[in-house]
Write a protein that holds these residues in place. Sequence first.
Motif, PDB file in Angstrom:
ATOM      1  N   GLY A   1       0.781  -1.194  -0.023  1.00  0.00           N
ATOM      2  CA  GLY A   1       0.192   0.008  -0.049  1.00  0.00           C
ATOM      3  C   GLY A   1       0.847   1.189   0.120  1.00  0.00           C
ATOM      4  N   PRO A   2       0.221   2.296   0.109  1.00  0.00           N
ATOM      5  CA  PRO A   2      -1.272   2.473   0.057  1.00  0.00           C
ATOM      6  C   PRO A   2      -1.859   2.295  -1.349  1.00  0.00           C
ATOM      7  CG  PRO A   2      -0.172   4.624   0.103  1.00  0.00           C
ATOM      8  CD  PRO A   2       0.831   3.740   0.117  1.00  0.00           C
ATOM      9  N   PRO A   3      -3.148   2.106  -1.356  1.00  0.00           N
ATOM     10  CA  PRO A   3      -3.893   1.686  -2.637  1.00  0.00           C
ATOM     11  C   PRO A   3      -3.609   2.681  -3.716  1.00  0.00           C
ATOM     12  CG  PRO A   3      -5.269   1.548  -0.658  1.00  0.00           C
ATOM     13  CD  PRO A   3      -4.024   2.108  -0.263  1.00  0.00           C
ATOM     14  N   GLY A   4      -3.336   2.157  -4.760  1.00  0.00           N
ATOM     15  CA  GLY A   4      -3.115   3.200  -6.163  1.00  0.00           C
ATOM     16  C   GLY A   4      -4.497   3.662  -6.774  1.00  0.00           C
ATOM     17  N   ASP A   5      -4.335   4.618  -7.600  1.00  0.00           N
ATOM     18  CA  ASP A   5      -5.110   5.164  -8.271  1.00  0.00           C
ATOM     19  C   ASP A   5      -5.678   4.356  -9.647  1.00  0.00           C
ATOM     20  OD1 ASP A   5      -7.222   6.848  -9.479  1.00  0.00           O
ATOM     21  OD2 ASP A   5      -6.233   8.540  -9.463  1.00  0.00           O
ATOM     22  N   LEU A   6      -6.811   3.712  -9.430  1.00  0.00           N
ATOM     23  CA  LEU A   6      -7.151   2.897 -10.771  1.00  0.00           C
ATOM     24  C   LEU A   6      -7.951   3.456 -11.578  1.00  0.00           C
ATOM     25  CD1 LEU A   6      -7.774  -0.536  -8.815  1.00  0.00           C
ATOM     26  CD2 LEU A   6      -5.676   0.213  -9.801  1.00  0.00           C
ATOM     27  N   SER A   7      -8.272   4.753 -11.433  1.00  0.00           N
ATOM     28  CA  SER A   7      -9.305   5.468 -12.321  1.00  0.00           C
ATOM     29  C   SER A   7      -8.564   6.221 -13.568  1.00  0.00           C
ATOM     30  CB  SER A   7      -9.955   6.658 -11.320  1.00  0.00           C
ATOM     31  OG  SER A   7      -9.001   7.634 -11.122  1.00  0.00           O
ATOM     32  N   LYS A   8      -7.130   6.122 -13.511  1.00  0.00           N
ATOM     33  CA  LYS A   8      -6.185   6.876 -14.564  1.00  0.00           C
ATOM     34  C   LYS A   8      -5.663   5.572 -15.160  1.00  0.00           C
ATOM     35  CE  LYS A   8      -5.383  10.860 -11.697  1.00  0.00           C
ATOM     36  NZ  LYS A   8      -4.293  11.702 -11.077  1.00  0.00           N
ATOM     37  N   PRO A   9      -5.092   5.638 -16.529  1.00  0.00           N
ATOM     38  CA  PRO A   9      -4.226   4.744 -17.053  1.00  0.00           C
ATOM     39  C   PRO A   9      -2.972   4.453 -15.973  1.00  0.00           C
ATOM     40  CG  PRO A   9      -5.003   6.522 -18.715  1.00  0.00           C
ATOM     41  CD  PRO A   9      -5.305   7.000 -17.326  1.00  0.00           C
ATOM     42  N   TYR A  10      -2.561   3.195 -15.902  1.00  0.00           N
ATOM     43  CA  TYR A  10      -1.594   2.933 -14.948  1.00  0.00           C
ATOM     44  C   TYR A  10      -0.778   1.859 -15.741  1.00  0.00           C
ATOM     45  CZ  TYR A  10      -4.990  -0.779 -13.411  1.00  0.00           C
ATOM     46  OH  TYR A  10      -5.875  -1.762 -13.256  1.00  0.00           O
ATOM     47  N   VAL A  11       0.435   1.568 -15.001  1.00  0.00           N
ATOM     48  CA  VAL A  11       1.353   0.667 -15.294  1.00  0.00           C
ATOM     49  C   VAL A  11       1.305  -0.533 -13.886  1.00  0.00           C
ATOM     50  CG1 VAL A  11       3.793  -0.361 -15.364  1.00  0.00           C
ATOM     51  CG2 VAL A  11       3.111   1.772 -16.582  1.00  0.00           C
ATOM     52  N   ALA A  12       0.983  -1.621 -14.112  1.00  0.00           N
ATOM     53  CA  ALA A  12       1.040  -2.874 -13.058  1.00  0.00           C
ATOM     54  C   ALA A  12       2.214  -3.420 -12.711  1.00  0.00           C
ATOM     55  CB  ALA A  12      -0.350  -3.741 -13.704  1.00  0.00           C
ATOM     56  N   CYS A  13       2.491  -3.368 -11.648  1.00  0.00           N
ATOM     57  CA  CYS A  13       3.966  -3.697 -11.241  1.00  0.00           C
ATOM     58  C   CYS A  13       3.563  -5.045 -10.265  1.00  0.00           C
ATOM     59  CB  CYS A  13       4.754  -2.783 -10.446  1.00  0.00           C
ATOM     60  SG  CYS A  13       5.331  -1.529 -11.352  1.00  0.00           S
ATOM     61  N   LEU A  14       3.994  -6.167 -11.050  1.00  0.00           N
ATOM     62  CA  LEU A  14       3.456  -7.555 -10.502  1.00  0.00           C
ATOM     63  C   LEU A  14       4.875  -8.363 -10.018  1.00  0.00           C
ATOM     64  CD1 LEU A  14       0.791  -9.654  -9.872  1.00  0.00           C
ATOM     65  CD2 LEU A  14       1.193 -10.478 -12.419  1.00  0.00           C
ATOM     66  N   GLY A  15       4.485  -8.619  -8.705  1.00  0.00           N
ATOM     67  CA  GLY A  15       5.867  -9.655  -8.321  1.00  0.00           C
ATOM     68  C   GLY A  15       5.746  -9.868  -6.829  1.00  0.00           C
ATOM     69  N   GLY A  16       6.816 -10.391  -6.309  1.00  0.00           N
ATOM     70  CA  GLY A  16       7.061 -10.789  -4.988  1.00  0.00           C
ATOM     71  C   GLY A  16       7.522  -9.801  -4.007  1.00  0.00           C
ATOM     72  N   LYS A  17       8.489 -10.376  -3.086  1.00  0.00           N
ATOM     73  CA  LYS A  17       8.831  -9.501  -1.977  1.00  0.00           C
ATOM     74  C   LYS A  17       9.800  -8.326  -2.375  1.00  0.00           C
ATOM     75  CE  LYS A  17      12.601 -12.853  -0.802  1.00  0.00           C
ATOM     76  NZ  LYS A  17      12.172 -13.823  -1.946  1.00  0.00           N
ATOM     77  N   GLU A  18      10.471  -8.328  -3.548  1.00  0.00           N
ATOM     78  CA  GLU A  18      11.272  -7.068  -4.077  1.00  0.00           C
ATOM     79  C   GLU A  18      10.436  -6.174  -4.503  1.00  0.00           C
ATOM     80  OE1 GLU A  18      13.976 -10.241  -3.247  1.00  0.00           O
ATOM     81  OE2 GLU A  18      12.402 -10.378  -4.698  1.00  0.00           O
ATOM     82  N   THR A  19       9.272  -6.483  -5.418  1.00  0.00           N
ATOM     83  CA  THR A  19       8.266  -5.638  -5.847  1.00  0.00           C
ATOM     84  C   THR A  19       7.689  -5.010  -4.637  1.00  0.00           C
ATOM     85  OG1 THR A  19       7.923  -6.964  -7.786  1.00  0.00           O
ATOM     86  CG2 THR A  19       6.546  -5.187  -7.329  1.00  0.00           C
ATOM     87  N   PHE A  20       7.164  -5.577  -3.512  1.00  0.00           N
ATOM     88  CA  PHE A  20       6.494  -5.174  -2.409  1.00  0.00           C
ATOM     89  C   PHE A  20       7.337  -4.085  -1.941  1.00  0.00           C
ATOM     90  CE2 PHE A  20       5.436  -5.227   1.942  1.00  0.00           C
ATOM     91  CZ  PHE A  20       3.898  -5.280   1.971  1.00  0.00           C
TER      92      PHE A  20
END
Length: 267
Positions: A25-44
């Motif tokens: 977190g905090p939660p991201g704004d999904l109302s605009k175009p966005y890049v999704a960063c998907l992963g594990g503990k390093e991404t977190f």
Amino acid sequence: MSFHQSGGGGDAACQYMGSKLWFRGPPGDLSKPYVACLGGKETFGRFVESPFPVELGKRLKLPCINFGSLFCGVEAMLGDPALLDLVNASEVCVLQVPDLPCQSNRFYRVHPRRNDRFVEPTFDLVQLYPEVDFTEIHFVRHLLDRLRAEQDARFEIVVQELQESSLRACSKLVRRIEPPVILLWLHVQRQAGMHSDPVLPDAAMIERLRPFCSGVVECPVCVTAVSDTLEDVLFGTLQQPMAEHVIGPSAHREIAGKLLPVLRDLN
């Protein structure tokens, strides 16, 4: 959507509507175009104030939503339709190459959401290691350390199965992601004597995934115990042993820097 601030290191975690997984977190704004960063503990980015999705968003001038989860592997991602919907609503997905051991396979089963947890061995593993008491093992890395300690050729059979099953799962995940995928391959250097990764993705695996991706970004990084940057991360009382195993702010900035030109070239 739910959100909470954990104690100690101050890591924020959140859930998005419909998903059972906890993300950074905090939660991201999904109302605009966005890049999704998907992963594990390093991404977190545990114990880090600004993980690489935050740093990348600053430079791209585009929201980069952190879908990094501490205990999440490919199995949890594939088993969460709401997460896949969120990723497929993005402009592009940065996918960190996941931990290979955190995946059910021919030899053992993992928890469907906490993919780091060992649930049970299969008949094949019991037959391969009849001398091992699996009732005392609760985590995947503990399991693999125990098997590797036998120091014989049987462990190579397990390694080969993990590589093959993980490749199948990763290929399936990438094919289910509709936007362009940038594969982030981190080479994490750890201190001698620290918990080593018993099975790592290799160049052959990445090459087999490359045709399904729009790009591959390699980045060597060091945990704080190696880079001598422990003072740069935020952790609470008694959390130093865990903090020594994470990558620090400078490593996250380096990752963002490596990703930036690749993402810009997609536009």
